[in-house]
Design a protein around this motif. Structure first.
Motif, PDB file in Angstrom:
ATOM      1  N   PHE A  86       0.747  -1.150   0.042  1.00 48.52           N
ATOM      2  CA  PHE A  86       0.044   0.153  -0.004  1.00 48.52           C
ATOM      3  C   PHE A  86       0.900   1.254  -0.025  1.00 48.52           C
ATOM      4  CE2 PHE A  86      -0.437  -0.640   4.951  1.00 48.52           C
ATOM      5  CZ  PHE A  86      -0.014   0.508   5.248  1.00 48.52           C
ATOM      6  N   THR A  87       1.907   1.251   0.746  1.00 52.25           N
ATOM      7  CA  THR A  87       2.855   2.202   0.500  1.00 52.25           C
ATOM      8  C   THR A  87       3.496   2.453  -0.866  1.00 52.25           C
ATOM      9  OG1 THR A  87       3.763   1.866   2.778  1.00 52.25           O
ATOM     10  CG2 THR A  87       5.226   3.247   1.346  1.00 52.25           C
ATOM     11  N   LEU A  88       3.903   1.468  -1.613  1.00 49.44           N
ATOM     12  CA  LEU A  88       4.331   1.908  -3.035  1.00 49.44           C
ATOM     13  C   LEU A  88       3.229   2.096  -3.857  1.00 49.44           C
ATOM     14  CD1 LEU A  88       6.893  -1.067  -3.146  1.00 49.44           C
ATOM     15  CD2 LEU A  88       7.362   1.528  -2.847  1.00 49.44           C
ATOM     16  N   HIS A  89       2.010   1.352  -3.794  1.00 47.93           N
ATOM     17  CA  HIS A  89       0.829   1.797  -4.530  1.00 47.93           C
ATOM     18  C   HIS A  89       0.679   3.197  -4.146  1.00 47.93           C
ATOM     19  CE1 HIS A  89      -3.158   1.547  -6.388  1.00 47.93           C
ATOM     20  NE2 HIS A  89      -3.787   2.412  -5.151  1.00 47.93           N
ATOM     21  N   GLY A  90       0.678   3.958  -3.247  1.00 44.61           N
ATOM     22  CA  GLY A  90       0.296   5.203  -2.974  1.00 44.61           C
ATOM     23  C   GLY A  90       1.307   6.282  -3.368  1.00 44.61           C
ATOM     24  N   GLY A 105       3.449   3.993   4.469  1.00 45.33           N
ATOM     25  CA  GLY A 105       2.569   4.719   3.798  1.00 45.33           C
ATOM     26  C   GLY A 105       2.919   5.893   3.120  1.00 45.33           C
ATOM     27  N   TRP A 106       2.269   6.226   2.122  1.00 45.17           N
ATOM     28  CA  TRP A 106       2.770   7.490   1.343  1.00 45.17           C
ATOM     29  C   TRP A 106       2.906   8.782   1.911  1.00 45.17           C
ATOM     30  CZ3 TRP A 106       0.756  12.182  -0.639  1.00 45.17           C
ATOM     31  CH2 TRP A 106      -0.523  12.385  -0.199  1.00 45.17           C
ATOM     32  N   THR A 107       2.457   8.777   2.997  1.00 48.02           N
ATOM     33  CA  THR A 107       2.380   9.982   4.027  1.00 48.02           C
ATOM     34  C   THR A 107       3.595  10.222   4.726  1.00 48.02           C
ATOM     35  OG1 THR A 107       1.134   8.899   5.564  1.00 48.02           O
ATOM     36  CG2 THR A 107      -0.101  10.627   4.149  1.00 48.02           C
ATOM     37  N   PHE A 108       4.402   9.127   4.952  1.00 46.16           N
ATOM     38  CA  PHE A 108       5.832   9.111   5.677  1.00 46.16           C
ATOM     39  C   PHE A 108       5.681   9.557   7.090  1.00 46.16           C
ATOM     40  CE2 PHE A 108       6.743   9.979   0.955  1.00 46.16           C
ATOM     41  CZ  PHE A 108       7.236   8.749   0.958  1.00 46.16           C
ATOM     42  N   TYR A 109       4.602   9.375   7.766  1.00 48.21           N
ATOM     43  CA  TYR A 109       4.585  10.070   8.960  1.00 48.21           C
ATOM     44  C   TYR A 109       5.528   9.663   9.939  1.00 48.21           C
ATOM     45  CZ  TYR A 109      -0.250  12.041   8.680  1.00 48.21           C
ATOM     46  OH  TYR A 109      -1.444  12.824   8.583  1.00 48.21           O
ATOM     47  N   VAL A 110       6.067  10.650  10.732  1.00 51.82           N
ATOM     48  CA  VAL A 110       6.964  10.332  12.015  1.00 51.82           C
ATOM     49  C   VAL A 110       6.174  10.244  12.974  1.00 51.82           C
ATOM     50  CG1 VAL A 110       8.767  11.705  10.973  1.00 51.82           C
ATOM     51  CG2 VAL A 110       7.066  12.906  12.406  1.00 51.82           C
ATOM     52  N   PRO A 111       6.753   9.549  14.117  1.00 54.38           N
ATOM     53  CA  PRO A 111       8.176   9.004  14.211  1.00 54.38           C
ATOM     54  C   PRO A 111       8.131   7.428  13.624  1.00 54.38           C
ATOM     55  CG  PRO A 111       6.763   8.697  16.341  1.00 54.38           C
ATOM     56  CD  PRO A 111       5.725   9.290  15.335  1.00 54.38           C
ATOM     57  N   TYR A 112       7.036   6.803  12.865  1.00 56.47           N
ATOM     58  CA  TYR A 112       7.466   5.617  12.316  1.00 56.47           C
ATOM     59  C   TYR A 112       8.311   5.859  11.141  1.00 56.47           C
ATOM     60  CZ  TYR A 112       6.969   1.169  10.704  1.00 56.47           C
ATOM     61  OH  TYR A 112       7.166  -0.365  10.473  1.00 56.47           O
ATOM     62  N   SER A 113       8.251   6.653  10.517  1.00 61.48           N
ATOM     63  CA  SER A 113       9.256   6.770   9.510  1.00 61.48           C
ATOM     64  C   SER A 113      10.621   6.876   9.725  1.00 61.48           C
ATOM     65  CB  SER A 113       8.644   8.025   8.349  1.00 61.48           C
ATOM     66  OG  SER A 113       8.685   9.111   9.007  1.00 61.48           O
ATOM     67  N   ILE A 114      10.991   7.634  11.145  1.00 61.61           N
ATOM     68  CA  ILE A 114      12.566   7.712  11.703  1.00 61.61           C
ATOM     69  C   ILE A 114      12.707   6.295  12.044  1.00 61.61           C
ATOM     70  CG2 ILE A 114      13.670   8.962  13.111  1.00 61.61           C
ATOM     71  CD1 ILE A 114      11.798  11.278  13.083  1.00 61.61           C
ATOM     72  N   ARG A 115      11.726   5.483  12.509  1.00 55.61           N
ATOM     73  CA  ARG A 115      12.394   4.343  13.380  1.00 55.61           C
ATOM     74  C   ARG A 115      12.380   3.074  12.255  1.00 55.61           C
ATOM     75  NH1 ARG A 115       9.998   6.252  18.440  1.00 55.61           N
ATOM     76  NH2 ARG A 115      10.786   7.990  18.798  1.00 55.61           N
ATOM     77  N   THR A 116      11.360   3.245  11.324  1.00 57.08           N
ATOM     78  CA  THR A 116      11.403   1.779  10.816  1.00 57.08           C
ATOM     79  C   THR A 116      12.700   1.363  10.048  1.00 57.08           C
ATOM     80  OG1 THR A 116      10.400   0.783   8.824  1.00 57.08           O
ATOM     81  CG2 THR A 116      10.704   3.073   8.741  1.00 57.08           C
ATOM     82  N   LEU A 165      15.363   6.332   0.729  1.00 54.96           N
ATOM     83  CA  LEU A 165      15.388   6.434  -0.393  1.00 54.96           C
ATOM     84  C   LEU A 165      14.055   6.959  -1.211  1.00 54.96           C
ATOM     85  CD1 LEU A 165      17.460   6.162  -2.786  1.00 54.96           C
ATOM     86  CD2 LEU A 165      16.420   3.525  -2.789  1.00 54.96           C
ATOM     87  N   THR A 166      12.939   6.262  -0.708  1.00 53.75           N
ATOM     88  CA  THR A 166      11.462   6.507  -1.002  1.00 53.75           C
ATOM     89  C   THR A 166      11.201   7.932  -0.915  1.00 53.75           C
ATOM     90  OG1 THR A 166      11.268   4.283  -0.083  1.00 53.75           O
ATOM     91  CG2 THR A 166       9.369   5.658  -1.081  1.00 53.75           C
ATOM     92  N   VAL A 167      11.787   8.455   0.348  1.00 54.53           N
ATOM     93  CA  VAL A 167      11.472  10.008   0.533  1.00 54.53           C
ATOM     94  C   VAL A 167      12.329  10.733  -0.338  1.00 54.53           C
ATOM     95  CG1 VAL A 167      12.027  11.728   2.432  1.00 54.53           C
ATOM     96  CG2 VAL A 167      10.781   9.481   2.937  1.00 54.53           C
ATOM     97  N   HIS A 197       1.469  18.893  10.103  1.00 54.84           N
ATOM     98  CA  HIS A 197       1.393  20.128   9.475  1.00 54.84           C
ATOM     99  C   HIS A 197       2.064  20.527   8.243  1.00 54.84           C
ATOM    100  CE1 HIS A 197      -1.538  21.738  12.103  1.00 54.84           C
ATOM    101  NE2 HIS A 197      -0.710  21.355  13.172  1.00 54.84           N
ATOM    102  N   LEU A 198       3.216  20.353   8.304  1.00 48.24           N
ATOM    103  CA  LEU A 198       4.092  20.720   7.188  1.00 48.24           C
ATOM    104  C   LEU A 198       4.013  19.783   6.103  1.00 48.24           C
ATOM    105  CD1 LEU A 198       7.596  21.670   8.720  1.00 48.24           C
ATOM    106  CD2 LEU A 198       5.984  22.964   7.623  1.00 48.24           C
ATOM    107  N   PHE A 199       3.780  18.536   6.032  1.00 47.36           N
ATOM    108  CA  PHE A 199       3.227  17.622   5.058  1.00 47.36           C
ATOM    109  C   PHE A 199       2.115  17.901   4.354  1.00 47.36           C
ATOM    110  CE2 PHE A 199       1.361  13.702   3.256  1.00 47.36           C
ATOM    111  CZ  PHE A 199       2.306  13.413   2.347  1.00 47.36           C
ATOM    112  N   TRP A 200       1.050  18.353   5.372  1.00 42.08           N
ATOM    113  CA  TRP A 200      -0.403  18.425   4.478  1.00 42.08           C
ATOM    114  C   TRP A 200      -0.344  20.167   3.970  1.00 42.08           C
ATOM    115  CZ3 TRP A 200      -2.785  14.658   2.805  1.00 42.08           C
ATOM    116  CH2 TRP A 200      -2.618  13.436   3.397  1.00 42.08           C
TER     117      TRP A 200
END
Lengths: 220, 548
Positions: free
Chosen positions: B83-87, B149-160, B166-168, B254-257
């Motif tokens: 679902f991340t790549l699809h997005g 997910g395509w939104t790269f929400y932190v903190p998960y995107s920092i920890r995963t 690369l995707t970012v 906020h900054l993302f949206w």
């Protein structure tokens, strides 16, 4: 921009474009400058995102930000400010010199601009170097001892001044390319839009520093 | 891709179209090093369809996994990746650049009577950045694909531990490509209009592109810097968003949206411009309410910039901000409503001709209305609390994005196909494909509204047995929808090779691109036209074309 002058200008391009059919190139100084200004908007917004972050965290951790700012040397910051202001002035003088057909003087001012850029980066190098030496860097020993607000201050400090430094380097390369073009007479007294664009870019980099300087160095 | 000979109207010299134009470079290099806006547009088209089919395949497997509760054919981690790549692929490589990059490039300069965009080389650079970003995204699939997910929400995107950086970075590069395209288009529209083509004589597609280009310029840099910060946090450990270091993850949102909500309008505004052009052409009458439609594009761009907070109603915001964001969200519905009512009014008493592009467009109005109205349900604070992060949201944005931009991308492809390739496609099969697609589309996404309302959360790999009926309907419909898409593409490909030769103006349309040969010559116009009439005025059309 009045519709009328717009029209005549356009007819000029049409005319010019016809002069060498087969190529898509044509000269439009107003358009070129407009494109540059739009690009500068995007740069402002790029830094705008960071300024929002700075404002939010300053609001959340105002005390820690004051403490952290003590670590920065106001004198070095002030010298760098003067250097950049002088370099911006030199760019303006370079454009005027070229308009007055003085190519040598123009290149001289641009060399001065490059020297200022380099001096700024040297100062920055010693500034960062000193902080890294005493352990104030991300994941560094001294920073680990500090409070959350101070960590954020230095996180923003490194990112914002780092990104700004990157822009100085890009600006210097930009001006260097323009200088080569002036040397080869590709940019002349009646065709100097590219020089003006590089000047606009350099001024933007300068203006951003004008905001960074008080936010990091002066507010205690 | 070369085409056969072109029918030459009597009394007219044979024109060399841009495919056969001799340039400095030969063969493949005449494409890769071209600065011609038409060739660049086509290069975008080819690559983009590739990305679209890739992401569609990923979606197909996601739906297949959801056929039965529990594990059907993949592990949960694979599902997260899918679902991340699809997005990411759909959003950043197809929906956002789709209409501006392909049709904005190919058609817009011709519509304003120009020979090219103002910065042709910058245009090629945008294409290369797009390709570079696309390649990075593809590489990231094979090197520990992101699962955020395509939104790269932190903190998960920092920890995963997956390769989010690369995707970012791919998304950052794509954003840069988008900025340069926007900058190019705004300047082009200001500086390159033919004599007499005032702003209010521009076709509405150009207005759509214009409004979009401004959003591209003003919103994209914000997400650019935000994504860079995520990379810096991951690589250097600079604390900006990580709560462990005192950062605020909500600020990331906020900054993302701030970018990604306006991006929704980047996706839809140019597509809405296409609707106006197509409806005017196939109703055989001038568009109703030209100025309101043009202004509503700018209004959507402006208000759309201020509504990002509605993505965050449940993630921690003061009640005051929530009420304000909710109110602003409702305000977007007004200019959108203005458009829909004007389109419908344009149909009124027109001589409507249901061709394939028109059929796609009418289906769009129906589907998009559902998507738009359900958007209001999500924009309302109390209902959003119930529906947020459920399948209702998934259904809503597929209705507006895929049903909006996707359908209109297909509509544009059919509408401008004769102009771009100089060939016609099979009209009956095109319509059949459209009907199959729309049936599949509704069968796929409508059950998601119901599931979401009943509480099925989005991005879950598993579900309770009571949802299975809906999931089966959706999955089976996805097969129908995909067959519609494949039939459509096969029909177009067949048209490319075997279609009859397209005349200059097969649709009896009124805008400038239909006054040049199909496909257009390298320089578009022998002589830059002088525009004296509105874009959809039918009076004086005959004389003008005779004179030409």
């Amino acid at each position: 921009m009045s519709q009328n002058s717009d029209l005549t200008l356009h007819q000029q391009h049409v005319h010019e474009a016809h002069a060498h059919v087969g190529e898509h190139t044509h000269r439009d100084d107003v358009g070129s400058k407009m494109g540059m200004w739009l690009f500068l908007f995007t740069e402002v917004l790029l830094f705008g995102g960071m300024f929002i972050l700075y404002a939010s965290y300053r609001f959340m951790y105002s005390d820690a930000f004051k403490v952290a700012a003590e670590h920065l040397d106001t004198y070095v910051g002030a010298i760098n400010t003067i250097i950049l202001l002088a370099s911006s002035c030199a760019v303006v003088l370079a454009i005027v010199s070229l308009q007055k057909k003085n190519k040598r003087l123009c290149l001289g001012f641009l060399w001065f601009t490059l020297a200022c850029g380099a001096a700024f980066m040297v100062n920055k190098y010693f500034e960062w170097g000193h902080k890294i030496e005493i352990g104030i860097y991300p994941k560094g020993p001294a920073l680990a001892e500090m409070s959350e607000g101070e960590v954020l201050f230095f996180g923003l400090y490194y990112v914002m001044t780092g990104l700004h430094g990157l822009h100085i380097i890009i600006g210097m390369i930009f001006i260097g390319v323009i200088m080569a073009m002036i040397q080869k007479n590709k940019i002349t007294h009646d065709n100097f839009q590219k020089l003006e664009n590089s000047g606009l870019y350099w001024h933007l980099v300068d203006v951003i520093w004008i905001f960074l300087f008080p936010l990091f160095y002066l507010i205690h | 891709m070369a085409n056969g000979s072109i029918a030459v109207p009597a009394g007219r010299e044979e024109v060399v179209d841009f495919y056969k134009h001799e340039s400095k470079h030969k063969g493949i290099m005449s494409w890769l090093l071209t600065v011609d806006h038409k060739r660049i547009g086509l290069m975008y088209l080819v690559v983009m369809i590739g990305f679209f089919l890739t992401a569609m395949t990923l979606g197909f497997f996601m739906r297949l996994e959801m056929l039965t509760p529990g594990q059907t054919l993949m592990k949960p981690q694979t599902y997260n990746t899918l679902f991340t790549l699809h997005g990411v692929i759909m959003v950043f490589l197809f929906i956002i650049p789709g209409v501006p990059a392909v049709f904005g490039n190919f058609i817009m300069p011709i519509q304003i009577g120009a020979k090219d965009v103002i910065f042709p080389r910058l245009n090629l650079l945008s294409w290369y950045l797009y390709i570079f970003g696309g390649i990075l995204a593809l590489i990231s699939i094979f090197t520990g694909a992101a699962d955020t997910g395509w939104t790269f929400y932190v903190p998960y995107s920092i920890r995963t531990t997956t390769n989010v950086s690369l995707t970012v970075f791919a998304a950052f590069v794509l954003g840069f490509s988008s900025i340069l395209t926007g900058l190019n288009f705004v300047t082009t529209i200001h500086r390159m209009r033919a004599p007499g083509m005032t702003f209010f004589k521009m076709p509405l597609f150009v207005w759509g592109i214009y409004a979009t280009a401004w959003i591209q310029i003003l919103a994209t840099p914000v997400v650019g810097i935000t994504l860079v910060l995520v990379i810096l946090e991951r690589t250097l450990g600079i604390g900006v968003f990580d709560p462990a270091l005192g950062g605020d993850p909500i600020l990331y949102q906020h900054l993302f949206w701030i970018y990604s909500h306006p991006a929704v309008y980047i996706m839809i505004l140019p597509a809405m411009g296409v609707v106006s052009d197509i409806i005017a052409t196939f109703s055989k009458k001038p568009i109703f309410g030209y100025t309101p439609i043009a202004m509503s594009s700018l209004a959507i761009a402006l208000v759309g910039y201020l509504v990002w907070g509605h993505h965050m109603f449940t993630s921690g915001m003061s009640d005051t901000s929530r009420v304000i964001f909710s109110l602003l969200t409702f305000l977007v519905a007004i200019p959108t409503g203005v458009k829909v009512f004007n389109w419908v009014a344009s149909l009124y008493r027109g001589s409507i001709e249901i061709t394939a592009p028109m059929l796609y467009t009418l289906c769009f109005i129906f589907v998009f209305s559902i998507g738009g109205l359900t958007g209001l349900v999500l924009g309302t604070l109390n209902t959003d609390i119930h529906l947020t992060d459920t399948y209702f949201v998934v259904a809503h944005f597929h209705y507006v994005m895929f049903g909006g931009m996707g359908l209109l991308f297909f509509a544009s492809l059919h509408y401008w196909f004769p102009k771009m390739f100089g060939r016609m496609y099979n009209e009956k099969i095109a319509k059949l494909a459209c009907i199959i697609f729309v049936i599949g589309f509704n069968g796929l996404y409508f059950p998601m509204f119901i599931m979401g309302y009943l509480g099925m959360p989005r991005r879950y790999y598993d579900y309770l047995p009571e949802f299975q009926t809906y999931h089966v309907i959706a999955t089976v419909s996805s097969w129908i929808m995909i067959s519609g898409i494949l039939l459509m593409l096969a029909n177009l490909l067949r048209g490319l090779r075997h279609g009859s030769t397209a005349p200059e103006n097969p649709w009896d349309a009124t805008t400038l691109e239909w006054t040049v040969p199909s496909p257009p010559p390298m320089e578009n116009f022998d002589e830059i036209p002088v525009v004296t009439k509105g874009p959809y005025d039918r009076e004086g059309l005959k004389e003008a074309s005779l004179k030409h």
